[in-house]
Design a protein around this motif. Structure first.
Motif, mmCIF file in Angstrom:
data_model
loop_
_atom_site.group_PDB
_atom_site.id
_atom_site.type_symbol
_atom_site.label_atom_id
_atom_site.label_comp_id
_atom_site.label_asym_id
_atom_site.label_seq_id
_atom_site.Cartn_x
_atom_site.Cartn_y
_atom_site.Cartn_z
ATOM 1 N N ARG A 191 32.725 5.003 77.252
ATOM 2 C CA ARG A 191 33.408 6.289 77.315
ATOM 3 C C ARG A 191 34.271 6.461 76.065
ATOM 4 O O ARG A 191 34.581 5.497 75.352
ATOM 5 C CB ARG A 191 34.287 6.367 78.555
ATOM 6 C CG ARG A 191 33.527 6.298 79.863
ATOM 7 C CD ARG A 191 32.523 7.412 79.993
ATOM 8 N NE ARG A 191 33.188 8.711 79.988
ATOM 9 C CZ ARG A 191 32.532 9.858 79.839
ATOM 10 N NH1 ARG A 191 31.243 9.866 79.665
ATOM 11 N NH2 ARG A 191 33.192 10.999 79.869
ATOM 12 N N TYR B 193 29.835 20.821 80.123
ATOM 13 C CA TYR B 193 31.228 20.396 79.959
ATOM 14 C C TYR B 193 32.019 20.574 81.240
ATOM 15 O O TYR B 193 31.664 21.352 82.139
ATOM 16 C CB TYR B 193 31.887 21.160 78.807
ATOM 17 C CG TYR B 193 31.894 22.669 78.935
ATOM 18 C CD1 TYR B 193 33.003 23.341 79.439
ATOM 19 C CD2 TYR B 193 30.799 23.422 78.522
ATOM 20 C CE1 TYR B 193 33.021 24.726 79.542
ATOM 21 C CE2 TYR B 193 30.803 24.805 78.611
ATOM 22 C CZ TYR B 193 31.911 25.458 79.121
ATOM 23 O OH TYR B 193 31.926 26.824 79.224
ATOM 24 N N ASP B 194 33.111 19.797 81.297
ATOM 25 C CA ASP B 194 34.082 19.918 82.383
ATOM 26 C C ASP B 194 35.457 20.103 81.754
ATOM 27 O O ASP B 194 35.562 20.479 80.579
ATOM 28 C CB ASP B 194 34.015 18.712 83.313
ATOM 29 C CG ASP B 194 34.250 17.392 82.597
ATOM 30 O OD1 ASP B 194 34.856 17.393 81.493
ATOM 31 O OD2 ASP B 194 33.834 16.338 83.134
ATOM 32 N N ALA B 195 36.489 19.839 82.493
ATOM 33 C CA ALA B 195 37.844 20.067 81.973
ATOM 34 C C ALA B 195 38.233 19.065 80.899
ATOM 35 O O ALA B 195 39.202 19.298 80.159
ATOM 36 C CB ALA B 195 38.848 20.006 83.129
ATOM 37 N N HIS B 196 37.486 17.960 80.782
ATOM 38 C CA HIS B 196 37.901 16.881 79.891
ATOM 39 C C HIS B 196 36.947 16.637 78.720
ATOM 40 O O HIS B 196 37.396 16.289 77.623
ATOM 41 C CB HIS B 196 38.055 15.579 80.686
ATOM 42 C CG HIS B 196 38.951 15.714 81.874
ATOM 43 N ND1 HIS B 196 40.314 15.851 81.763
ATOM 44 C CD2 HIS B 196 38.665 15.750 83.212
ATOM 45 C CE1 HIS B 196 40.850 15.960 82.969
ATOM 46 N NE2 HIS B 196 39.880 15.898 83.866
ATOM 47 N N THR B 197 35.645 16.783 78.939
ATOM 48 C CA THR B 197 34.658 16.371 77.952
ATOM 49 C C THR B 197 33.581 17.435 77.800
ATOM 50 O O THR B 197 33.164 18.066 78.766
ATOM 51 C CB THR B 197 34.000 15.043 78.377
ATOM 52 O OG1 THR B 197 35.017 14.062 78.582
ATOM 53 C CG2 THR B 197 33.041 14.540 77.312
ATOM 54 N N PRO C 203 35.916 15.096 73.386
ATOM 55 C CA PRO C 203 36.930 15.584 74.319
ATOM 56 C C PRO C 203 37.143 17.088 74.134
ATOM 57 O O PRO C 203 36.951 17.634 73.048
ATOM 58 C CB PRO C 203 38.186 14.797 73.930
ATOM 59 C CG PRO C 203 37.693 13.623 73.167
ATOM 60 C CD PRO C 203 36.449 14.066 72.485
ATOM 61 N N ARG C 204 37.603 17.741 75.188
ATOM 62 C CA ARG C 204 37.869 19.173 75.119
ATOM 63 C C ARG C 204 39.043 19.499 74.195
ATOM 64 O O ARG C 204 39.254 20.663 73.834
ATOM 65 C CB ARG C 204 38.140 19.715 76.519
ATOM 66 C CG ARG C 204 36.912 19.817 77.416
ATOM 67 C CD ARG C 204 36.018 20.973 77.023
ATOM 68 N NE ARG C 204 36.732 22.233 77.065
ATOM 69 C CZ ARG C 204 36.922 22.965 78.158
ATOM 70 N NH1 ARG C 204 36.422 22.555 79.325
ATOM 71 N NH2 ARG C 204 37.582 24.110 78.107
ATOM 72 N N THR C 205 39.816 18.495 73.804
ATOM 73 C CA THR C 205 40.990 18.726 72.971
ATOM 74 C C THR C 205 40.672 18.840 71.489
ATOM 75 O O THR C 205 41.551 19.169 70.694
ATOM 76 C CB THR C 205 41.995 17.587 73.165
ATOM 77 O OG1 THR C 205 41.346 16.334 72.913
ATOM 78 C CG2 THR C 205 42.559 17.594 74.575
ATOM 79 N N ALA D 206 42.002 10.612 72.074
ATOM 80 C CA ALA D 206 41.993 12.057 72.296
ATOM 81 C C ALA D 206 41.131 12.783 71.281
ATOM 82 O O ALA D 206 40.621 13.863 71.567
ATOM 83 C CB ALA D 206 43.429 12.581 72.243
#
Length: 512
Positions: free
Chosen positions: A308, A423-427, A456-458, A312
Motif C-alpha cells: 500500500r 476511486y474512494d475518499a482516500h485513493t 492518494p486523493r491528496t 501522503a
C-alpha cells in the motif's frame, strides 16, 4: 423423320458426391483449425505486459489533456499539450529515442472537418526527429508503426520515406504475428488470399480508405485491411539527457487528419518506463529489426508490487499492455463497493466483460459516470453511433438510471480519450493510454499500451484528474462552451443496433 434418342443426365455417381462432400468437410475442418489456432496462438514477444509497481515522485508523473470544443458561435476552441510535451521529450534526448505510433500521416483527404482545423503533427514530429539527429549524429532513433500508414503496401507514406532517408530505423509491425480478431475472414485470407495476392505495391483500382483523393490501391492492400488488426500504441520513450528515462504514453496520434481530436496522456520519468521500452524493442525485433538501443541507468523497483502507499504524496505506477489492461480494469471495478466512484472518458466501449462489470458495480452502490464519444464522425465520414450509443442505452436502462452517461459534443473531430478512474475518499487508481474498452483492444488482439497510476486523493495529480473529468461533465467553461450533452441527446434504444453491435463485437466483424 429419323428417330433421335434423347437421354437424361442421371445423378452424379455416388463416388463423386462422396468426394465432393469429403472435400467440403476437409475445407471446413481446415478453416476451423486455422481460425482456432490464429485466435489462440502464442502472443507476439513484447505483448501482454503487466509490470511491477514502481514508486514515483509526484513531479515525475504529469497528466496532459488535449481538449477541442466550440463556443456559442460555433468557433473551434482548442487546448493542446500532448505533442508539445512529446516534442520536448525528443529534444531532450542524447542517446536514443523509441517511438511507436499507429498513425503517422500528413494526408488529409476529406477527413479535415471545416470546424476543426488541422495541425501538421506528422511534420512537426518528423522535423523534430531529423533536427535532433543532425544535432546529435550518434543518436539512435527507432520508429515502430503500423502498415496502415503505407495503406498495407498500396501507397507509400511520404513521411516515413523522409524519416528513413535521415537514418532513422523505421519498423513496420508484422501484423501476421498477432492473433486474428476477425477470425471468420482472416482464416479465409490466410488460406486462400494471402499467398497469391502480393505485397499490395503497384497500380491499383480500389479507392484509398485513408484519402479518397489519392491514387487507387490494390486488392491485396484492401484484403489486408479487412483483417482488422493493428499496432495501436501511442508511445515515445527516450533518455532524458541525464541517464534516465522519460516518455509520453497516451491516446494521440501524430496524424494531421485527427489532430483536432480530444486526447489524454501521461508524461513519466524513471524506471517504470523500462518494461514498456523492453516491450517495444521485442516487438521491433519480432518484426525484423536487428538493432539495439543504449541502456538507461537502472532505478530500483518497489520490492512488493502489492504494498500500500506509505506517504501522503507517494505515487506508484505500472505499465499495462493488451489483455493486462482488461484484467486490471476488471479487478479494480470488481473490488469497488458502496461509496466508491468509477469515472470513464472513452472513445469506444463495447467489451461485454467491462459492460457487465459496470452494471454489477452499480448494483453494489458504486457511482458510475461515463463521458463517451457519440461515434458520429470518423475522419470526415458519418458513422452509425455503434457501439457507444447502444451500449450507453443498455447501461442506463439495465441500471434503472443509476449509471449516468453524457456525450462529448464533437464538431467533426472525435473525443478520442481512453481514461478509466476508480476511486474512494482516500485513493485514486487510473489507467490511460491507447486502449479502447473493446474486444480488439483489450483481449490480446491489437497491440495497446497503457499506464496505471495509484495515488492518494491528496496529490495534485489526483485533483487535476478529477477536475478534468468534472469540468467536462458539468460544462464548467466560459464563452458559451458546452463540452458534453445530456444522455438523451444520442440515446439509441434500437434493438437492431444493439444486436448488430453484439454481433460485430463477438465475431470481430468491426473496426472498433
Amino acid at each position: 423423320m429419323p428417330f433421335i434418342s434423347r437421354t437424361r443426365k442421371g445423378p452424379a455417381p455416388s463416388g463423386w458426391r462422396t468426394a465432393r462432400r469429403l472435400a467440403l468437410l476437409a475445407a471446413l475442418i481446415l478453416w476451423l483449425a486455422v481460425a482456432a489456432w490464429e485466435t489462440h496462438k502464442p502472443l507476439m514477444a513484447g505483448a501482454h505486459i503487466e509490470s511491477p509497481w514502481y514508486p514515483q515522485a509526484a513531479q515525475d508523473v504529469t497528466f496532459i489533456a488535449d481538449i477541442t470544443s466550440a463556443d456559442a458561435y460555433g468557433r473551434t476552441v482548442m487546448s493542446q499539450g500532448i505533442f508539445d510535451q512529446t516534442l520536448a521529450v525528443i529534444r531532450s534526448a542524447r542517446r536514443f529515442i523509441v517511438l511507436d505510433y499507429f498513425l503517422l500521416d500528413e494526408r488529409l483527404g476529406s477527413a479535415a472537418a471545416p470546424a476543426s482545423p488541422a495541425r501538421n503533427l506528422s511534420g512537426e514530429l518528423r522535423d523534430a526527429l531529423l533536427e535532433q539527429r543532425r544535432a546529435f549524429p550518434d543518436l539512435q532513433v527507432l520508429l515502430i508503426t503500423d502498415p496502415i500508414n503505407d495503406v498495407y503496401g498500396g501507397s507509400p507514406s511520404p513521411d516515413l520515406t523522409l524519416i528513413r532517408a535521415a537514418g532513422v530505423s523505421v519498423v513496420v509491425t508484422d501484423l501476421n504475428a498477432l492473433r486474428d480478431s476477425n477470425f471468420m475472414y482472416s482464416s479465409l485470407w490466410r488460406l486462400a488470399i494471402s499467398w497469391w495476392s502480393g505485397t499490395g505495391r503497384g497500380g491499383g483500382w480500389l479507392p484509398n480508405p485513408l484519402d479518397e483523393e489519392s491514387a487507387p490501391i490494390t486488392f491485396a492492400s484492401w484484403a489486408r485491411l479487412v483483417n482488422f488488426k493493428a499496432n495501436h500504441r501511442k508511445v515515445v520513450i527516450a533518455d532524458d539527457g541525464r541517464g534516465g528515462l522519460i516518455g509520453v504514453v497516451g491516446s494521440a496520434n501524430p496524424h494531421d487528419a485527427s489532430s483536432a481530436n480530444s486526447n489524454a496522456a501521461l508524461k513519466l520519468r524513471g524506471a517504470v518506463l523500462q518494461p514498456l521500452l523492453d516491450s517495444e524493442l521485442a516487438i521491433a525485433h519480432s518484426s525484423g529489426w536487428k538493432g539495439q538501443v543504449p541502456e538507461a541507468d537502472a532505478v530500483p523497483v518497489a520490492k512488493n508490487r502489492h504494498d500500500r502507499l506509505l506517504g501522503a504524496e507517494d505515487l506508484r505506477a505500472q505499465v499495462l499492455t493488451e489483455g493486462a489492461i482488461r484484467s486490471a480494469i476488471l479487478q479494480r471495478v470488481s473490488a469497488s463497493g458502496r461509496g466508491d466512484n468509477i469515472d470513464i472518458a472513452m472513445f469506444y466501449v463495447a467489451d461485454r466483460g467491462i459492460v457487465e462489470s459496470l452494471l454489477a458495480a452499480s448494483r453494489r452502490g458504486v457511482k458510475v459516470r461515463l463521458i463517451l464519444d457519440p461515434n458520429q464522425d470518423a475522419f470526415g465520414h458519418p458513422k452509425s453511433g455503434i457501439p457507444n450509443q447502444p451500449v450507453a442505452s443498455e447501461l442506463v436502462a439495465a441500471s434503472d438510471g443509476a449509471i449516468h452517461v453524457r456525450w462529448y459534443r464533437t464538431h467533426g473531430e472525435q473525443f478520442h480519450t481512453k481514461l478509466v478512474m476508480v476511486y474512494d475518499a482516500h485513493t485514486l487508481w487510473l489507467t490511460l493510454g491507447s486502449a479502447n474498452l473493446t474486444r480488439r483492444n483489450i483481449a490480446d488482439y491489437n497491440l495497446e499500451a497503457n499506464v496505471s497510476v495509484e495515488t492518494p486523493r491528496t496529490t495534485a495529480l489526483s485533483a487535476q484528474l478529477l477536475d478534468y473529468f468534472d469540468t467536462l461533465w458539468s460544462n464548467r467553461a466560459g464563452l458559451g462552451i458546452e463540452y458534453t450533452a445530456d444522455f438523451g441527446f444520442y440515446a439509441d434504444p434500437s434493438q437492431l443496433h444493439y444486436w448488430l453491435y453484439r454481433l460485430m463485437e463477438g465475431t470481430g466483424l468491426s473496426t472498433f
